[in-house]
Scaffold this motif. Structure first.
Motif: not given
Length: 830
Positions: A568-574, A619-629
């Motif tokens: 998931f490092t390719h799809v999420f910021p650090l 999925f070409s531009d993945l929407p914002e994901i609530d990472i804590e959820r």
């Protein structure tokens, strides 16, 4: 870093020179701003530690190429000893060879060599000037302007005795002659004009003048690092007078913490570097209209605007006040700074005055990470646990389940990954310089990897990326470099920017655990098996979504390969990866499946409402994901998933269990003691990939079924005793054999729904005596048992079509259970 003690923290600022906007580098990309170059190169200064050196703490980048440096600051300086009030004039202390080289300026688009003679011998000259001033009690060259001073220093090449000429020039020859011979000899050595004849610092330390004072100082030995083969406690000594030590602390517990920790807490308590500099008028701002030029060409060149004086160098150091931080921590008792590691009453930090910390532990993670008092307690606790690593590894796991303080994340991850040994020696022994075939691809990938981050986008960051990636490739000859490995390296390099060996060691421990054989030259069989298991996990947890995605042909091959290949490092910021991996590292190799399902469930409504083309665009531009959820739901999914449901034949072989009794681990699903289980007679068997793909629902092992049913086994098979408090879900066993076979022997508590008459021609479940029972267990784990694999797979697929979640198949069927003696025969009806 050393404790703060009596020192303070100071900040000063300067501007990096701006680059032209219309010039690109050799790779066709815009030039890297000089401020980012400086930021990357500065990091190494943070590693220089010595009791008699001020410690660099941090550097931050502001607008218009402004940089702000934070360092340990002492108000009393050598200048104070001279009783002078003017600032130190730095050119006066420059060695002649440094002055002679002039100003050297480099640019990216003009190749040039680096003729920098400055070095340790230049510092020896500077030391000589400082010692001269201390001996005579006055500053040198006060009557000359800067240019005249520099010219005078260069003319010293023509004199025989630099010391005498300097003394005569400043009218202090009598004072110099009265100095001890050892001091005069030292000054002459330091002020030798030609660098080739000037001693090095090591040679200077052998001078007689130091032989008298060196016994008064204990030689400084840099402490052994956490991950090294040397004994960290080899030189541990206790003070002779413990009572005196307690008096020295003087209840200022914060001063005993490292400067890095104090600065981190200062920022959390509301500290603002720019605000501090503005208040001292170091940073001055103008109304925007006053900065407009009088004349502007169409190519962007401007004239008629005077240079902003605020952009000129001001070497004033602003002391950062700790009053706000101390006030914030005034209610924190001394025991919080020295927690007892053996105290197992609670894993939450305590305050002696209130229960705010216990309440803070229940708040969202992002709030906890901004809470000064909470972070102080967590940092101190983790610092002590990590210093006791690996002996306190289990307690580190336990505390990491609560949260990991950001300041301690790099070392904590290394501990969770089990990094040990002489990692620096191992890393240094790897050839990172010899060209290899993958160099070109690495060079292409690095400038595209998390380049929004200033540290990783710096030239120094690129160089470190290159070395760590090459070290991994060279040290794993059976594996190859795949695109995405750079993204996988990024979190480790960011957290251990000044410790490449630790970044490499963490990466080398992470890949076999979560991405075993993913980097084979031919990894198609590994990837296909992984994606098939993931598809089964979607069906297990969300059958409605699984049905829809299969109907429109939106299979995991189209979107999930970058997810798992890079974890998931390719799809999420650090910043999201940090929170995600804090939890990932606590789970076993099957936890990424749960993360993938949790991501899909956040997008569930949009996926169900769209067709194939719309899903591709989504999925070409993945929407914002609530990472804590996402993390929270991943843990829930993980706890609901039977351990063997994610079995993969290409996963890392489990390590031999230290328990020779044959008893299966009864550890909680989500804990440090939850590795991939070792193989036994009741474990899952490998099946061909095509057979695996044909099954919608996952298989579980007989071992898991026995464990989940909490059954007691006879013979040589052993399972854990029933727990007083079980967090495992209830489950239903559906036996699809005919009624005659069912009566001859079945699993206790199972129901019989013969496959031959289970469904109507329309695919609906035939109404029968156990239909209501099946409906009541909808949402719980339902295990399909039979003696024909094809029938159990079809029965499970029908239930998934009917949107029954958590459907799985018993691997090996009823025949796998027969040797255990668990089959029961119903009592005959009288």
């Amino acid at each position: 870093m050393f404790p703060l003690k009596d020192a303070e923290m100071g900040a000063f600022t300067f501007f990096a020179s701006a680059l032209p906007h219309d010039v690109c580098g050799s790779n066709g990309l815009p030039l890297t701003p000089n401020s980012i170059k400086i930021l990357g190169r500065f990091q190494i200064l943070k590693t220089i530690t010595h009791p008699r050196l001020c410690q660099y703490v941090d550097i931050s980048r502001g607008k218009h190429e402004r940089l702000v440096v934070v360092a340990e600051h002492c108000e009393r300086s050598l200048e104070d000893l001279l009783r002078e009030r003017k600032p130190v004039r730095y050119p006066s202390y420059l060695a002649p060879e440094v002055i002679a080289q002039g100003i050297f300026k480099t640019t990216d688009h003009m190749p040039s060599k680096k003729p920098l003679p400055s070095g340790p011998k230049s510092d020896v000259w500077s030391l000589g000037i400082i010692l001269f001033e201390l001996c005579v009690g006055r500053k040198l060259f006060q009557s000359l302007d800067i240019s005249e001073r520099l010219k005078f220093l260069l003319t010293l090449d023509c004199v025989d005795d630099t010391l005498i000429v300097l003394a005569e020039e400043h009218g202090c020859l009598d004072i110099i002659k009265e100095l001890p011979e050892t001091v005069i000899d030292l000054l002459k050595k330091c002020l030798t004009f030609h660098p080739s004849k000037r001693p090095t610092p090591d040679e200077l330390m052998k001078d007689k003048v130091f032989s008298e004072v060196s016994p008064l100082y204990t030689p400084f030995t840099k402490p052994a690092s956490l991950f090294s083969s040397s004994l960290r406690c080899a030189d541990l000594t206790l003070p002779e007078d413990i009572s005196q030590l307690c008096k020295d602390i003087n209840n200022d517990y914060l001063a005993e913490r490292s400067i890095e920790e104090v600065y981190y807490l200062w920022c959390l308590a509301g500290g603002d570097l720019e605000k501090e500099l503005v208040n001292k008028e170091i940073i001055r701002s103008k109304p925007p209209i006053c900065t407009l030029p009088n004349f502007l060409f169409e190519d962007g060149e401007s004239f008629g605007q005077g240079r902003d004086r605020s952009s000129l160098l001001d070497d004033t150091t602003v002391t950062l006040s700790l009053c706000q931080l101390r006030n914030r921590l005034k209610d924190v008792g001394g025991e919080a700074f020295y927690p007892l590691l053996e105290d197992d009453q609670s894993n939450l930090p305590h305050s002696n005055s209130n229960n705010e910390l216990s309440a803070a532990a229940t708040l969202p993670l992002i709030i906890r990470e901004k809470d000064t008092e909470y972070q102080l307690n967590r940092i101190i606790l983790f610092d002590r646990l990590l210093k006791a690593y690996p002996y306190k590894k289990n307690q580190i796991w336990k505390e990491a389940r609560v949260d990991i303080p950001p300041l301690m994340r790099g070392l904590t991850w290394a501990a969770l990954l089990g990094v040990e040994g002489a990692i620096h020696a191992k890393y240094d022994a790897i050839d990172k310089d010899t060209p290899i075939p993958t160099d070109r691809q690495i060079e292409v990938d690095i400038p595209r990897c998390h380049q929004y981050d200033e540290l990783l986008s710096s030239p120094e960051g690129h160089a470190k990326f290159r070395r760590v990636l090459k070290a991994w490739v060279v040290s794993h000859p059976d594996l190859v470099y795949w695109q995405g490995l750079d993204s996988l390296c990024a979190p480790f390099l960011y957290l251990n920017f000044n410790n490449e060996a630790l970044a490499y060691a963490c990466m080398s421990a992470f890949i076999p655990k979560y991405l075993y054989n993913f980097f084979l030259k031919d990894n198609s069989h590994v990837i296909q098996e992984y994606l098939t298991v993931f598809s089964q996990m979607i069906a297990f947890h969300d059958p409605e979504l699984s049905n829809h995605l299969n109907e429109i042909g939106f299979i995991p091959d189209l979107y999930a390969i970058p997810w798992f290949l890079t974890m998931f490092t390719h799809v999420f910021p650090l910043h999201k990866i940090f929170h995600l991996w804090d939890t990932l590292l606590l789970g076993n190799s099957s936890f990424p499946f749960c993360i993938g399902v949790a991501i899909l469930q956040q997008l569930r409504d949009r996926l169900l409402a769209n067709g194939f083309n719309e899903c591709i665009l989504l999925f070409s531009d993945l929407p914002e994901i609530d990472i804590e959820r996402c993390v929270r739901e991943s843990i829930n999914l993980f706890c609901w998933t039977p351990k063997s449901a994610t079995y993969r034949q290409h996963a890392q072989p489990p390590k031999p269990s230290s328990d020779s009794s044959g008893v299966r681990s009864s550890a909680p699903y989500f804990s440090a003691e939850c590795p991939d289980p070792p193989k036994t007679d009741l474990s899952r068997e490998s099946i061909p990939l095509n057979d695996l793909k044909s099954e919608v629902s996952p298989r579980i092992s007989a071992e898991d079924l026995i464990d989940l049913c909490e059954l007691t086994v006879t013979g040589h098979f052993k399972t854990p005793t029933k727990k007083t408090k079980s967090s495992k879900p209830k489950l239903l066993v559906v036996d699809i054999r005919n009624s005659e076979d069912f009566i001859r022997g079945h699993i206790s508590g199972s129901i019989n729904i013969p496959f031959s008459a289970a469904f109507t021609a329309e695919g609906e479940l035939t109404q029968g005596p156990y239909t209501a029972v099946l409906q009541n267990f909808k949402g719980k784990v339902i295990v399909i048992v039979g003696h024909v694999a094809k029938h159990t797979a079809e029965f499970a697929a029908h239930l998934v079509k009917m949107k029954y979640p958590r459907i799985c198949i018993l691997d090996g069927g009823i025949n796998k259970i027969k040797p255990t003696g668990l089959l029961t025969i119903p009592s005959p009806q009288i």
